[in-house]
Write a protein that holds these residues in place. Structure first.
Motif, PDB file in Angstrom:
ATOM      1  N   ALA A 199       0.871  -1.339  -0.157  1.00 15.89           N
ATOM      2  CA  ALA A 199      -0.058   0.315   0.013  1.00 15.89           C
ATOM      3  C   ALA A 199       0.759   1.506  -0.121  1.00 15.89           C
ATOM      4  O   ALA A 199       1.652   1.229   0.264  1.00 15.89           O
ATOM      5  N   SER A 200       0.420   2.010  -1.029  1.00 14.39           N
ATOM      6  CA  SER A 200       0.552   3.531  -0.233  1.00 14.39           C
ATOM      7  C   SER A 200       0.951   3.846   1.038  1.00 14.39           C
ATOM      8  O   SER A 200       0.605   3.496   1.821  1.00 14.39           O
ATOM      9  N   ASN A 201       2.246   4.220   1.162  1.00 13.17           N
ATOM     10  CA  ASN A 201       3.004   4.799   1.956  1.00 13.17           C
ATOM     11  C   ASN A 201       3.486   3.731   2.888  1.00 13.17           C
ATOM     12  O   ASN A 201       3.367   4.084   4.649  1.00 13.17           O
ATOM     13  N   GLN A 202       3.793   3.135   3.218  1.00 12.11           N
ATOM     14  CA  GLN A 202       4.034   1.561   3.824  1.00 12.11           C
ATOM     15  C   GLN A 202       5.193   0.929   3.405  1.00 12.11           C
ATOM     16  O   GLN A 202       4.602   0.826   1.456  1.00 12.11           O
ATOM     17  N   GLY A 203       4.928  -0.071   3.574  1.00 12.87           N
ATOM     18  CA  GLY A 203       6.258  -1.159   2.893  1.00 12.87           C
ATOM     19  C   GLY A 203       7.755  -0.625   2.529  1.00 12.87           C
ATOM     20  O   GLY A 203       7.892   0.695   2.705  1.00 12.87           O
ATOM     21  N   GLU A 204       7.291  -1.315   1.023  1.00 16.63           N
ATOM     22  CA  GLU A 204       8.209  -0.217  -0.160  1.00 16.63           C
ATOM     23  C   GLU A 204       7.915   0.425  -0.533  1.00 16.63           C
ATOM     24  O   GLU A 204       8.773   1.161  -1.300  1.00 16.63           O
ATOM     25  N   SER A 205       6.812   0.629  -0.451  1.00 11.00           N
ATOM     26  CA  SER A 205       5.326   1.951  -1.804  1.00 11.00           C
ATOM     27  C   SER A 205       6.597   3.425  -0.987  1.00 11.00           C
ATOM     28  O   SER A 205       6.636   3.491   0.526  1.00 11.00           O
ATOM     29  N   GLY A 206       6.372   4.085  -1.939  1.00 17.43           N
ATOM     30  CA  GLY A 206       6.635   5.563  -1.837  1.00 17.43           C
ATOM     31  C   GLY A 206       5.668   6.263  -0.646  1.00 17.43           C
ATOM     32  O   GLY A 206       4.373   5.614  -0.685  1.00 17.43           O
ATOM     33  N   GLY A 207       5.278   7.242  -0.814  1.00 19.84           N
ATOM     34  CA  GLY A 207       4.295   8.422  -0.387  1.00 19.84           C
ATOM     35  C   GLY A 207       4.679   8.560   0.753  1.00 19.84           C
ATOM     36  O   GLY A 207       5.356   8.026   1.639  1.00 19.84           O
ATOM     37  N   GLU A 208       4.388  10.452   1.468  1.00 21.89           N
ATOM     38  CA  GLU A 208       4.288  10.065   2.292  1.00 21.89           C
ATOM     39  C   GLU A 208       3.115  11.121   2.823  1.00 21.89           C
ATOM     40  O   GLU A 208       2.006  11.200   2.368  1.00 21.89           O
ATOM     41  N   VAL A 209       2.977  10.649   4.150  1.00 23.58           N
ATOM     42  CA  VAL A 209       3.782  10.710   5.211  1.00 23.58           C
ATOM     43  C   VAL A 209       3.613   9.340   5.292  1.00 23.58           C
ATOM     44  O   VAL A 209       2.524   7.793   5.167  1.00 23.58           O
ATOM     45  N   ARG A 210       4.742   8.679   6.551  1.00 21.81           N
ATOM     46  CA  ARG A 210       4.738   7.014   6.270  1.00 21.81           C
ATOM     47  C   ARG A 210       3.488   6.449   7.522  1.00 21.81           C
ATOM     48  O   ARG A 210       2.885   7.549   8.161  1.00 21.81           O
ATOM     49  N   PHE A 211       3.408   5.171   6.759  1.00 22.74           N
ATOM     50  CA  PHE A 211       2.788   4.814   7.873  1.00 22.74           C
ATOM     51  C   PHE A 211       0.849   5.020   8.186  1.00 22.74           C
ATOM     52  O   PHE A 211       0.456   5.145   9.088  1.00 22.74           O
ATOM     53  N   LEU A 212       0.972   5.458   6.943  1.00 25.24           N
ATOM     54  CA  LEU A 212      -0.276   6.025   7.108  1.00 25.24           C
ATOM     55  C   LEU A 212      -1.569   4.816   6.385  1.00 25.24           C
ATOM     56  O   LEU A 212      -0.734   3.863   5.640  1.00 25.24           O
ATOM     57  N   GLU A 213      -2.426   4.950   6.862  1.00 21.98           N
ATOM     58  CA  GLU A 213      -3.740   3.773   6.772  1.00 21.98           C
ATOM     59  C   GLU A 213      -5.020   5.034   5.720  1.00 21.98           C
ATOM     60  O   GLU A 213      -5.520   5.766   6.675  1.00 21.98           O
ATOM     61  N   ASP A 214      -5.373   5.329   4.373  1.00 20.77           N
ATOM     62  CA  ASP A 214      -6.510   6.016   4.395  1.00 20.77           C
ATOM     63  C   ASP A 214      -6.423   5.207   3.150  1.00 20.77           C
ATOM     64  O   ASP A 214      -5.896   5.291   2.291  1.00 20.77           O
ATOM     65  N   PRO A 215      -8.529   5.271   3.204  1.00 16.37           N
ATOM     66  CA  PRO A 215      -8.721   4.430   2.783  1.00 16.37           C
ATOM     67  C   PRO A 215      -8.960   5.248   1.107  1.00 16.37           C
ATOM     68  O   PRO A 215      -9.015   4.122   0.365  1.00 16.37           O
ATOM     69  N   ALA A 216      -9.087   6.202   0.950  1.00 20.68           N
ATOM     70  CA  ALA A 216      -8.878   7.206  -0.497  1.00 20.68           C
ATOM     71  C   ALA A 216      -7.410   6.115  -1.291  1.00 20.68           C
ATOM     72  O   ALA A 216      -8.346   6.185  -2.428  1.00 20.68           O
ATOM     73  N   THR A 217      -6.950   6.775  -0.500  1.00 22.70           N
ATOM     74  CA  THR A 217      -5.746   6.132  -1.637  1.00 22.70           C
ATOM     75  C   THR A 217      -5.609   4.160  -1.323  1.00 22.70           C
ATOM     76  O   THR A 217      -4.458   4.543  -2.358  1.00 22.70           O
ATOM     77  N   ARG A 218      -5.879   3.931  -0.637  1.00 24.10           N
ATOM     78  CA  ARG A 218      -5.749   2.331  -0.555  1.00 24.10           C
ATOM     79  C   ARG A 218      -5.975   2.301  -1.792  1.00 24.10           C
ATOM     80  O   ARG A 218      -6.210   1.031  -2.729  1.00 24.10           O
ATOM     81  N   VAL A 219      -7.367   2.649  -2.089  1.00 28.19           N
ATOM     82  CA  VAL A 219      -8.403   2.829  -3.006  1.00 28.19           C
ATOM     83  C   VAL A 219      -8.162   2.882  -4.072  1.00 28.19           C
ATOM     84  O   VAL A 219      -8.212   2.338  -5.512  1.00 28.19           O
TER      85      VAL A 219
END
Length: 308
Positions: A66-86
């Motif tokens: 997922a974006s903002n997690q793991g090896e994926s990019g995206g700031e800020v880190r450790f974000l759990e944002d449903p809109a971005t996840r979808v």
């Protein structure tokens, strides 16, 4: 297996492509996007269990962080944002359509736990997904709103987030919490005895499923983004693709059992099925040899019917 990257907005999403045996890049293959649970990563159940098995069954599979997690990019880190996840799912579909060896008319999606809820939500508006599977799919927003199962849990959580955002606006460091206890000792000290939490700790915090890209970090100020999210909203109108739901009958606090039946009853899909794996818990269907084998005995024929 091939490490890949694709774009979501202006950052890279990291993925793993897995290929059928005797893969021939001059041919076209059906493909399946495999989405990891909340707090998880592509190397865990989505990739190394379901993605691998479906590749062995003849599909190209794409598991991604997922974006903002793991090896994926995206700031800020450790974000759990449903809109971005979808949106990650739509970007995954974009990427697959650029591969000459993928049949763009035969793309499916599979999600595990919270990834299943996101997969359903994405499929409602991403019509390139022609078939949908959830494995212990959970509605993350519903789970957050229940909180500690008291009537005002959601409101109290949102009030706390408001105070945290105010503190951050004035220069405080972001607050990072955990999805689950870091050890069974921490769980026992917190007097948490639910089967889903016990097995979550066993899966994520031990060599059974532990991975550095799944560090058990969650930004507190991301919870407000999910609190009003309903993964199944409008499924009765927009979820028309063939749908297969897998749940276990050992019921825990995450609620995937009842979410499975809610989704089955609500969805507009004319071709839909629900599979209850007897004796299986939520986490048995992550990596349990017997439980995942039985799940795949119905998942593979489902995808073969609607994609292959």
């Amino acid at each position: 297996m091939k490490a890949v990257k694709f774009k979501n907005r202006n950052w890279d999403v990291a993925g793993i492509l897995q290929f059928p045996k005797d893969f021939d890049e001059t041919k076209k293959y059906p493909a399946i996007v495999c989405a990891h649970p909340i707090s998880s990563c592509k190397e865990q159940t989505a990739g190394n269990i379901y993605g691998k098995a479906l590749a062995e069954a003849g599909f190209i599979t794409l598991a991604f962080d997922a974006s903002n997690q793991g090896e994926s990019g995206g700031e800020v880190r450790f974000l759990e944002d449903p809109a971005t996840r979808v949106e990650d799912f739509r970007c995954a579909a974009d990427f697959l359509t650029t591969l000459d060896y993928v049949d763009e008319e035969k793309i499916g999606v599979l999600g595990v736990c919270g990834g299943g809820g996101y997969a359903v939500n994405a499929a409602m508006t991403e019509r390139r997904f022609k078939a949908v599977v959830t494995v212990v799919g959970a509605n993350y927003g519903r789970l957050l709103r229940e909180g500690d199962f008291t009537a005002d849990a959601a409101i109290r959580t949102l009030e706390g987030i408001a105070r945290q955002r105010t503190a951050q606006a004035r220069g405080a460091e972001p607050a990072i919490t955990v999805y689950r206890p870091n050890s069974q000792e921490d769980r026992i000290a917190a007097e948490i005895n639910d089967v889903d939490i016990i097995e979550a700790v066993d899966y994520y915090q031990t060599p059974r499923g532990q991975h550095p890209n799944s560090p058990n970090h969650l930004r507190v100020d991301s919870l407000d983004k999910a609190m009003a999210f309903d993964a199944f909203h409008l499924a009765d109108l927009l979820l028309t693709q063939p749908l297969h739901i897998v749940i276990g009958d050992k019921v825990g606090a995450f609620g995937s059992y009842r979410d499975g039946f809610e989704l089955f009853n609500k969805s507009a899909s004319k071709q839909k099925s629900i599979q209850v794996v007897q004796g299986a818990s939520h986490y048995d269907l992550y990596d349990g040899e017997e439980a995942t084998k039985r799940a795949l005995e119905e998942i593979v024929p489902f995808f073969n019917k609607y994609l292959a």
